[in-house]
Scaffold this motif. Structure first.
Motif, PDB file in Angstrom:
ATOM      1  N   GLY A  94       0.774  -1.230   0.000  1.00 40.37           N
ATOM      2  CA  GLY A  94       0.000   0.000   0.000  1.00 40.37           C
ATOM      3  C   GLY A  94       0.807   1.281   0.000  1.00 40.37           C
ATOM      4  N   SER A  95       2.126   1.207  -0.165  1.00 36.85           N
ATOM      5  CA  SER A  95       2.955   2.415  -0.156  1.00 36.85           C
ATOM      6  C   SER A  95       2.824   3.171  -1.477  1.00 36.85           C
ATOM      7  CB  SER A  95       4.421   2.040   0.090  1.00 36.85           C
ATOM      8  OG  SER A  95       4.897   1.190  -0.946  1.00 36.85           O
ATOM      9  N   LEU A  96       3.405   4.372  -1.510  1.00 38.04           N
ATOM     10  CA  LEU A  96       3.358   5.222  -2.699  1.00 38.04           C
ATOM     11  C   LEU A  96       4.774   5.488  -3.174  1.00 38.04           C
ATOM     12  CD1 LEU A  96       1.658   6.988  -4.663  1.00 38.04           C
ATOM     13  CD2 LEU A  96       2.030   8.887  -3.077  1.00 38.04           C
ATOM     14  N   VAL A  97       5.021   5.288  -4.464  1.00 38.94           N
ATOM     15  CA  VAL A  97       6.332   5.518  -5.071  1.00 38.94           C
ATOM     16  C   VAL A  97       6.196   6.654  -6.082  1.00 38.94           C
ATOM     17  CG1 VAL A  97       8.208   4.526  -6.441  1.00 38.94           C
ATOM     18  CG2 VAL A  97       7.028   3.124  -4.735  1.00 38.94           C
ATOM     19  N   ILE A  98       7.082   7.632  -5.980  1.00 37.56           N
ATOM     20  CA  ILE A  98       7.095   8.770  -6.908  1.00 37.56           C
ATOM     21  C   ILE A  98       8.435   8.778  -7.621  1.00 37.56           C
ATOM     22  CG2 ILE A  98       6.779  11.259  -7.168  1.00 37.56           C
ATOM     23  CD1 ILE A  98       5.369  11.287  -4.488  1.00 37.56           C
ATOM     24  N   ARG A  99       8.417   8.782  -8.931  1.00 39.07           N
ATOM     25  CA  ARG A  99       9.639   8.773  -9.729  1.00 39.07           C
ATOM     26  C   ARG A  99       9.957  10.168 -10.258  1.00 39.07           C
ATOM     27  NH1 ARG A  99       7.576   4.363 -13.903  1.00 39.07           N
ATOM     28  NH2 ARG A  99       5.842   5.826 -13.739  1.00 39.07           N
ATOM     29  N   ASN A 100      11.252  10.429 -10.451  1.00 41.37           N
ATOM     30  CA  ASN A 100      11.711  11.698 -11.035  1.00 41.37           C
ATOM     31  C   ASN A 100      11.072  12.894 -10.339  1.00 41.37           C
ATOM     32  OD1 ASN A 100      13.249  10.289 -12.969  1.00 41.37           O
ATOM     33  ND2 ASN A 100      11.487  10.122 -14.320  1.00 41.37           N
ATOM     34  N   MET A 101      11.393  13.058  -9.075  1.00 42.98           N
ATOM     35  CA  MET A 101      10.793  14.120  -8.277  1.00 42.98           C
ATOM     36  C   MET A 101      11.139  15.492  -8.832  1.00 42.98           C
ATOM     37  SD  MET A 101       9.087  12.869  -5.642  1.00 42.98           S
ATOM     38  CE  MET A 101       9.139  14.193  -4.450  1.00 42.98           C
ATOM     39  N   THR A 102      10.172  16.392  -8.770  1.00 38.12           N
ATOM     40  CA  THR A 102      10.371  17.785  -9.143  1.00 38.12           C
ATOM     41  C   THR A 102       9.996  18.674  -7.958  1.00 38.12           C
ATOM     42  OG1 THR A 102       8.125  18.093  -9.987  1.00 38.12           O
ATOM     43  CG2 THR A 102       9.771  17.207 -11.527  1.00 38.12           C
ATOM     44  N   ALA A 103      10.275  19.960  -8.099  1.00 35.80           N
ATOM     45  CA  ALA A 103       9.942  20.889  -7.017  1.00 35.80           C
ATOM     46  C   ALA A 103       8.437  20.938  -6.777  1.00 35.80           C
ATOM     47  CB  ALA A 103      10.473  22.289  -7.352  1.00 35.80           C
ATOM     48  N   GLN A 104       7.626  20.676  -7.807  1.00 32.06           N
ATOM     49  CA  GLN A 104       6.175  20.693  -7.644  1.00 32.06           C
ATOM     50  C   GLN A 104       5.671  19.526  -6.807  1.00 32.06           C
ATOM     51  OE1 GLN A 104       7.715  21.271 -10.569  1.00 32.06           O
ATOM     52  NE2 GLN A 104       7.307  23.467 -10.614  1.00 32.06           N
ATOM     53  N   ASP A 105       6.509  18.489  -6.629  1.00 34.37           N
ATOM     54  CA  ASP A 105       6.096  17.323  -5.848  1.00 34.37           C
ATOM     55  C   ASP A 105       6.301  17.519  -4.357  1.00 34.37           C
ATOM     56  OD1 ASP A 105       5.392  15.811  -8.118  1.00 34.37           O
ATOM     57  OD2 ASP A 105       7.501  15.344  -8.468  1.00 34.37           O
ATOM     58  N   ALA A 106       6.972  18.598  -3.968  1.00 39.56           N
ATOM     59  CA  ALA A 106       7.210  18.827  -2.544  1.00 39.56           C
ATOM     60  C   ALA A 106       5.901  19.124  -1.829  1.00 39.56           C
ATOM     61  CB  ALA A 106       8.195  19.981  -2.358  1.00 39.56           C
ATOM     62  N   GLY A 107       5.839  18.726  -0.564  1.00 33.95           N
ATOM     63  CA  GLY A 107       4.644  19.005   0.220  1.00 33.95           C
ATOM     64  C   GLY A 107       4.176  17.794   0.982  1.00 33.95           C
ATOM     65  N   SER A 108       2.898  17.775   1.295  1.00 35.07           N
ATOM     66  CA  SER A 108       2.314  16.739   2.140  1.00 35.07           C
ATOM     67  C   SER A 108       1.513  15.745   1.303  1.00 35.07           C
ATOM     68  CB  SER A 108       1.397  17.354   3.200  1.00 35.07           C
ATOM     69  OG  SER A 108       2.112  18.267   4.006  1.00 35.07           O
ATOM     70  N   TYR A 109       1.523  14.494   1.763  1.00 34.53           N
ATOM     71  CA  TYR A 109       0.739  13.422   1.162  1.00 34.53           C
ATOM     72  C   TYR A 109       0.001  12.705   2.287  1.00 34.53           C
ATOM     73  CZ  TYR A 109       3.363  14.127  -3.155  1.00 34.53           C
ATOM     74  OH  TYR A 109       3.919  14.669  -4.281  1.00 34.53           O
ATOM     75  N   THR A 110      -1.267  12.462   2.080  1.00 29.08           N
ATOM     76  CA  THR A 110      -2.088  11.817   3.101  1.00 29.08           C
ATOM     77  C   THR A 110      -2.529  10.448   2.604  1.00 29.08           C
ATOM     78  OG1 THR A 110      -2.903  13.921   3.956  1.00 29.08           O
ATOM     79  CG2 THR A 110      -4.212  11.972   4.433  1.00 29.08           C
ATOM     80  N   VAL A 111      -2.319   9.441   3.440  1.00 26.21           N
ATOM     81  CA  VAL A 111      -2.780   8.099   3.141  1.00 26.21           C
ATOM     82  C   VAL A 111      -3.953   7.783   4.070  1.00 26.21           C
ATOM     83  CG1 VAL A 111      -1.060   7.080   4.707  1.00 26.21           C
ATOM     84  CG2 VAL A 111      -2.166   5.659   2.967  1.00 26.21           C
ATOM     85  N   VAL A 112      -5.025   7.263   3.500  1.00 21.67           N
ATOM     86  CA  VAL A 112      -6.211   6.873   4.263  1.00 21.67           C
ATOM     87  C   VAL A 112      -6.258   5.356   4.301  1.00 21.67           C
ATOM     88  CG1 VAL A 112      -8.728   6.933   4.372  1.00 21.67           C
ATOM     89  CG2 VAL A 112      -7.450   8.966   3.667  1.00 21.67           C
ATOM     90  N   LEU A 113      -6.324   4.819   5.517  1.00 19.05           N
ATOM     91  CA  LEU A 113      -6.325   3.378   5.725  1.00 19.05           C
ATOM     92  C   LEU A 113      -7.732   2.933   6.104  1.00 19.05           C
ATOM     93  CD1 LEU A 113      -3.098   3.237   7.931  1.00 19.05           C
ATOM     94  CD2 LEU A 113      -3.248   3.134   5.442  1.00 19.05           C
ATOM     95  N   ASP A 114      -8.343   2.113   5.281  1.00 17.36           N
ATOM     96  CA  ASP A 114      -9.638   1.523   5.594  1.00 17.36           C
ATOM     97  C   ASP A 114      -9.395   0.157   6.216  1.00 17.36           C
ATOM     98  OD1 ASP A 114     -11.330   3.567   4.682  1.00 17.36           O
ATOM     99  OD2 ASP A 114     -10.961   2.966   2.607  1.00 17.36           O
TER     100      ASP A 114
END
Length: 280
Positions: free
Chosen positions: A100-120
């Motif tokens: 259930g993890s999240l992988v982001i490739r080729n990070m850019t400055a626009q990708d900076a910030g917060s990410y929220t994961v919701v667990l059901d």
């Protein structure tokens, strides 16, 4: 009369079961609106690298996960839905990871910030917020003469020096482009005698492995010529041109004038000769 502290020890297991039942009921009622703190301090990654956001704690009892951009789980910021489908916040560089993890490739400055994961989960819904800080590689360009609003102005036959500095470690391979075409390698690009063929746009390119970073472009140009736009050009030698009937009339007037001059000269000569003869 008060009982001793150990007088109710025979009923200890019953009380324990009652407390455990109350705890389970509370955990089933309240976790639906609970929000867990971030599991780790903000991750710092560099531009072009990849990031991995794991699901915090264990996955026991978790039925599905969904990811969102920002601190809140909103439909318009969905990266992946509980079914694993990309949403409006998906850029094409995110992909589901293990457990259930999240992988982001080729990070850019626009990708900076917060990410929220919701667990059901079987016990309800929980949300956890992770943060990513993106550190951009800086490719700085120093010049002589100095730039002004991205432009170097220099006279012809003078030297122009471009010096590229980076914060990439280990040292990258540095090359130069001129009007989009390759123009040498190394930290410095020296134009010893500027010619008109050297006028154009220069850029420093730093390459490390599969990553490439560029400086801001700089234009090499000639100095501006100061001209007062209010001054009107003055013709020092104006030329009068005539044609047609005006030209013929002007020609006849000139001829008549010439005849008058010749007649006058002849008349004057005749008078002079008459005077001389009279005196003799």
């Amino acid at each position: 009369m008060r009982r001793p502290l150990n007088a109710g020890s025979a009923h200890g297991p019953a009380w324990d079961r009652l407390l455990l039942t109350g705890t389970l009921l509370a955990s089933c009622i309240f976790p639906a609106s609970s929000e867990l703190p971030s599991s780790a301090p903000p991750d710092i990654v560099t531009e072009g690298a990849g990031a991995h956001l794991p699901v915090p704690r264990n996955r026991d009892g978790i039925l599905s996960t969904s990811w969102f951009r920002g601190h809140e789980a909103q439909q318009e910021t969905t990266v992946f839905s509980p079914e694993g489908l990309p949403g409006p916040g998906h850029t094409g560089r995110e992909m589901p990871g293990a457990q259930g993890s999240l992988v982001i490739r080729n990070m850019t400055a626009q990708d900076a910030g917060s990410y929220t994961v919701v667990l059901d989960a079987r016990r309800g819904r929980r949300s956890v917020t992770e943060q990513i800080h993106v550190k951009a590689y800086e490719v700085l360009l120093y010049t002589f003469p100095e730039t002004s609003q991205g432009v170097i102005r220099s006279e012809l036959n003078y030297s122009v020096i471009l010096w590229c500095l980076t914060q990439i470690r280990p040292e990258p391979v540095i090359s130069w482009t001129f009007n989009g075409q390759p123009r040498g390698t190394g930290e410095k690009l020296i134009i010893r005698r500027l010619s008109r063929e050297d006028l154009g746009t220069y850029m420093c390119v730093a390459k490390y492995n599969q990553e490439q970073h560029s400086s801001k472009p700089v234009d090499v140009s000639l100095p501006e010529v100061n001209m007062d736009s209010t001054d009107e050009p003055i013709d020092l030698d104006p030329i009068l041109t005539v044609s047609g009937g005006s030209a013929i009339a002007l020609l006849l007037a000139g001829s008549a004038g010439l005849v008058v001059v010749i007649v006058g000269i002849g008349f004057t000569i005749a008078q002079i000769q008459s005077s001389i003869t009279y005196l003799q």
